[in-house]
Structure formats: structure tokens, C-alpha cells
Design a protein around this motif. Sequence first.
Motif, PDB file in Angstrom:
ATOM      1  N   TRP A 226       1.127   2.220 -13.506  1.00 30.85           N
ATOM      2  CA  TRP A 226       2.161   2.885 -14.305  1.00 30.85           C
ATOM      3  C   TRP A 226       1.787   3.048 -15.778  1.00 30.85           C
ATOM      4  O   TRP A 226       2.350   3.872 -16.480  1.00 30.85           O
ATOM      5  N   ARG A 227       0.795   2.295 -16.307  1.00 32.14           N
ATOM      6  CA  ARG A 227       0.416   2.444 -17.703  1.00 32.14           C
ATOM      7  C   ARG A 227      -0.673   3.493 -17.904  1.00 32.14           C
ATOM      8  O   ARG A 227      -1.073   3.759 -19.033  1.00 32.14           O
TER       9      ARG A 227
ATOM     10  N   ARG B  51       0.807  -1.214   0.000  1.00 31.13           N
ATOM     11  CA  ARG B  51       0.000   0.000   0.000  1.00 31.13           C
ATOM     12  C   ARG B  51       0.841   1.265   0.000  1.00 31.13           C
ATOM     13  O   ARG B  51       0.305   2.359   0.143  1.00 31.13           O
ATOM     14  N   SER B  52       2.132   1.117  -0.161  1.00 29.95           N
ATOM     15  CA  SER B  52       3.017   2.281  -0.157  1.00 29.95           C
ATOM     16  C   SER B  52       2.823   3.101  -1.429  1.00 29.95           C
ATOM     17  O   SER B  52       2.320   2.592  -2.438  1.00 29.95           O
ATOM     18  N   PRO B  53       3.182   4.381  -1.421  1.00 30.15           N
ATOM     19  CA  PRO B  53       3.052   5.215  -2.623  1.00 30.15           C
ATOM     20  C   PRO B  53       3.804   4.647  -3.823  1.00 30.15           C
ATOM     21  O   PRO B  53       3.335   4.752  -4.950  1.00 30.15           O
ATOM     22  N   VAL B  54       4.965   4.044  -3.566  1.00 29.31           N
ATOM     23  CA  VAL B  54       5.741   3.473  -4.667  1.00 29.31           C
ATOM     24  C   VAL B  54       4.994   2.302  -5.296  1.00 29.31           C
ATOM     25  O   VAL B  54       4.896   2.188  -6.524  1.00 29.31           O
ATOM     26  N   ALA B  55       4.438   1.414  -4.448  1.00 32.52           N
ATOM     27  CA  ALA B  55       3.682   0.269  -4.969  1.00 32.52           C
ATOM     28  C   ALA B  55       2.449   0.735  -5.742  1.00 32.52           C
ATOM     29  O   ALA B  55       2.119   0.184  -6.794  1.00 32.52           O
ATOM     30  N   ARG B  56       1.758   1.752  -5.233  1.00 36.50           N
ATOM     31  CA  ARG B  56       0.579   2.260  -5.937  1.00 36.50           C
ATOM     32  C   ARG B  56       0.963   2.847  -7.289  1.00 36.50           C
ATOM     33  O   ARG B  56       0.254   2.676  -8.281  1.00 36.50           O
TER      34      ARG B  56
ATOM     35  N   GLY C 281      15.939   1.712 -17.331  1.00 38.37           N
ATOM     36  CA  GLY C 281      15.836   2.845 -18.241  1.00 38.37           C
ATOM     37  C   GLY C 281      14.563   2.818 -19.066  1.00 38.37           C
ATOM     38  O   GLY C 281      14.021   3.867 -19.421  1.00 38.37           O
ATOM     39  N   LEU C 282      14.068   1.614 -19.369  1.00 34.94           N
ATOM     40  CA  LEU C 282      12.862   1.484 -20.178  1.00 34.94           C
ATOM     41  C   LEU C 282      11.590   1.684 -19.371  1.00 34.94           C
ATOM     42  O   LEU C 282      10.594   2.202 -19.887  1.00 34.94           O
ATOM     43  N   LEU C 283      11.586   1.242 -18.119  1.00 39.43           N
ATOM     44  CA  LEU C 283      10.352   1.205 -17.345  1.00 39.43           C
ATOM     45  C   LEU C 283      10.285   2.234 -16.223  1.00 39.43           C
ATOM     46  O   LEU C 283       9.192   2.677 -15.867  1.00 39.43           O
ATOM     47  N   ALA C 284      11.417   2.588 -15.635  1.00 36.87           N
ATOM     48  CA  ALA C 284      11.419   3.430 -14.437  1.00 36.87           C
ATOM     49  C   ALA C 284      11.730   4.884 -14.765  1.00 36.87           C
ATOM     50  O   ALA C 284      12.341   5.199 -15.793  1.00 36.87           O
ATOM     51  N   LYS C 285      11.292   5.741 -13.889  1.00 36.58           N
ATOM     52  CA  LYS C 285      11.633   7.156 -13.993  1.00 36.58           C
ATOM     53  C   LYS C 285      13.123   7.323 -13.746  1.00 36.58           C
ATOM     54  O   LYS C 285      13.663   6.808 -12.762  1.00 36.58           O
ATOM     55  N   VAL C 286      13.803   8.017 -14.651  1.00 31.24           N
ATOM     56  CA  VAL C 286      15.241   8.205 -14.502  1.00 31.24           C
ATOM     57  C   VAL C 286      15.485   9.265 -13.436  1.00 31.24           C
ATOM     58  O   VAL C 286      15.166  10.440 -13.619  1.00 31.24           O
ATOM     59  N   ASN C 287      16.034   8.834 -12.317  1.00 34.49           N
ATOM     60  CA  ASN C 287      16.360   9.724 -11.204  1.00 34.49           C
ATOM     61  C   ASN C 287      17.722   9.327 -10.656  1.00 34.49           C
ATOM     62  O   ASN C 287      18.376   8.426 -11.212  1.00 34.49           O
ATOM     63  N   PRO C 288      18.220   9.969  -9.611  1.00 33.75           N
ATOM     64  CA  PRO C 288      19.542   9.609  -9.095  1.00 33.75           C
ATOM     65  C   PRO C 288      19.702   8.137  -8.745  1.00 33.75           C
ATOM     66  O   PRO C 288      20.789   7.569  -8.929  1.00 33.75           O
ATOM     67  N   LEU C 289      18.627   7.496  -8.250  1.00 29.51           N
ATOM     68  CA  LEU C 289      18.724   6.071  -7.935  1.00 29.51           C
ATOM     69  C   LEU C 289      19.007   5.255  -9.194  1.00 29.51           C
ATOM     70  O   LEU C 289      19.926   4.423  -9.220  1.00 29.51           O
ATOM     71  N   VAL C 290      18.236   5.484 -10.246  1.00 26.59           N
ATOM     72  CA  VAL C 290      18.407   4.735 -11.490  1.00 26.59           C
ATOM     73  C   VAL C 290      19.766   5.029 -12.112  1.00 26.59           C
ATOM     74  O   VAL C 290      20.455   4.118 -12.593  1.00 26.59           O
TER      75      VAL C 290
ATOM     76  N   ASP D 125      14.014  11.139  -5.017  1.00 30.00           N
ATOM     77  CA  ASP D 125      15.154  10.859  -5.890  1.00 30.00           C
ATOM     78  C   ASP D 125      15.728   9.473  -5.657  1.00 30.00           C
ATOM     79  O   ASP D 125      16.496   8.966  -6.489  1.00 30.00           O
ATOM     80  N   TRP D 126      15.399   8.862  -4.545  1.00 33.55           N
ATOM     81  CA  TRP D 126      15.974   7.555  -4.206  1.00 33.55           C
ATOM     82  C   TRP D 126      14.896   6.483  -4.099  1.00 33.55           C
ATOM     83  O   TRP D 126      15.042   5.510  -3.368  1.00 33.55           O
ATOM     84  N   LYS D 127      13.798   6.678  -4.861  1.00 35.34           N
ATOM     85  CA  LYS D 127      12.739   5.679  -4.952  1.00 35.34           C
ATOM     86  C   LYS D 127      12.631   5.187  -6.388  1.00 35.34           C
ATOM     87  O   LYS D 127      12.852   5.941  -7.333  1.00 35.34           O
ATOM     88  N   LEU D 128      12.298   3.918  -6.535  1.00 30.99           N
ATOM     89  CA  LEU D 128      12.124   3.325  -7.860  1.00 30.99           C
ATOM     90  C   LEU D 128      10.692   3.571  -8.315  1.00 30.99           C
ATOM     91  O   LEU D 128       9.762   2.885  -7.903  1.00 30.99           O
ATOM     92  N   LEU D 129      10.514   4.566  -9.174  1.00 31.85           N
ATOM     93  CA  LEU D 129       9.195   5.007  -9.605  1.00 31.85           C
ATOM     94  C   LEU D 129       9.005   4.744 -11.098  1.00 31.85           C
ATOM     95  O   LEU D 129       9.962   4.762 -11.870  1.00 31.85           O
ATOM     96  N   PRO D 130       7.755   4.525 -11.538  1.00 36.60           N
ATOM     97  CA  PRO D 130       7.501   4.358 -12.974  1.00 36.60           C
ATOM     98  C   PRO D 130       7.644   5.680 -13.706  1.00 36.60           C
ATOM     99  O   PRO D 130       7.576   6.758 -13.106  1.00 36.60           O
ATOM    100  N   LYS D 131       7.850   5.609 -15.004  1.00 38.96           N
ATOM    101  CA  LYS D 131       7.986   6.822 -15.807  1.00 38.96           C
ATOM    102  C   LYS D 131       6.703   7.640 -15.760  1.00 38.96           C
ATOM    103  O   LYS D 131       5.603   7.081 -15.703  1.00 38.96           O
TER     104      LYS D 131
END
Length: 213
Positions: free
Chosen positions: A15-16, A5-10, A88-97, A167-173
Amino acid sequence: MDLLRSPVARAWRHWRRPRDLTVRRRSVDVEDTNRRFVMYGVLPLWFVPAVADWVMHRRTWIEETTGVRESALHALMMTEAGVPVALGLLAKVNPLVLSVMGGAAVVHGGTALWDVSLATEEREVRPIEQHIHSFLEVLPLTAMAFTCCLHADQVRSLLRGGRGAEDWKLLPKDNPLSARYLAGLGMAIGACVALPYAEEMTRCVRAARRRHR
């Protein structure tokens, strides 16, 4: 905390939903040109040396020399290249990625050196195969370089340690790549990378079992 239920999971569950990223084919804008080159140039170019390297391994009878050990290194290198490509294809490019991409590039280079050191000790590595290796080593760096150019603001944020927790979360584009492009690329990776090297590993395992018997 419930991770489902976290914001990242939601964010990943939906993500589409945003509008797909538009890459204009006739545009001469620098950003569009760079993005087209990464999507339709760098990534497809990876398939050609990958298949060529597999052919060279067959011609030098890898299953009778370095066998499973070298084939396992090939699988490891594909994973080291595949993880940042998937991000690079699926996630938002941020400092983590970007950090994962940079770390994977360094590790990939070290594994490539290990691979060549093992191969040259036990089987013939011809000059043409060495040139193929050069392409395979430089393409991940090329893809990362163009990604950094497309996301200079995120590179700046990384160099400053990040601007916040996002910036340090794995988020969708925010605008994902089209499903058609992702499906086509996935099939190409399966046909030109996964299947040939799975066949190589199968040959090596069978040869090792024959020698053991």
C-alpha cells in the motif's frame, strides 16, 4: 481460499508503493481546501476537547464516583471514533468505509448518551463539561460530512447499493497520505488521547481496588 494471497491482502502489503497524496497548501481549489480542513483542522481539533474532558473528569474525582464503568465507556467511545478515523486515513474511501463511518457515528452517539446518563447520576457534570461533550459528539459527524463531500461519487454508489464487489472490499488508498503526516498524527493521538485516558483508567482501577480491600 488463501486469504494471505488474496488480491486484497496483496494490495495492503504494497500500500505504500503508489505516490503519496499531494495536498497543496496554497491552493484555493474546493477539494484541496476541504482536504486541508479535515487533515489540519477537524482531526487536531479533536485533541483539545479530549484533553479538556479528561481534566474535567479529574476535577470531579471520577475515580471516586462512576470510576471504571464510566472510564470504560470513554475507551469504548474512543474506539468508535478511532476505527472510522483509521479507515479514512489508510483505506480507500468506498461504500464499505462510508458504511462503517456512518454506523460508527450512530453507535458513538448512543454511547455518548449512555455515558452522560451514567455520569449525571453519580458525579457533578458542570455546564462547561457538557459543552466539551458537544464538541466531542459533533466532530466525528463533521469529519464524515467533509469526507462525503470529497467522495461524492462513492456516496452515490453507496446509495445505489454499490457498483461491484470492489465497493465492499477494504482496500488501501490509491495515493496514501504521507508517512510524516501519519506519524505526527499518531504521536498526537497517543499524547492527547491514549495516554490521558489510560491514566484515568489506571486511577479508577486503583481506587476500585482500595475500596474492595
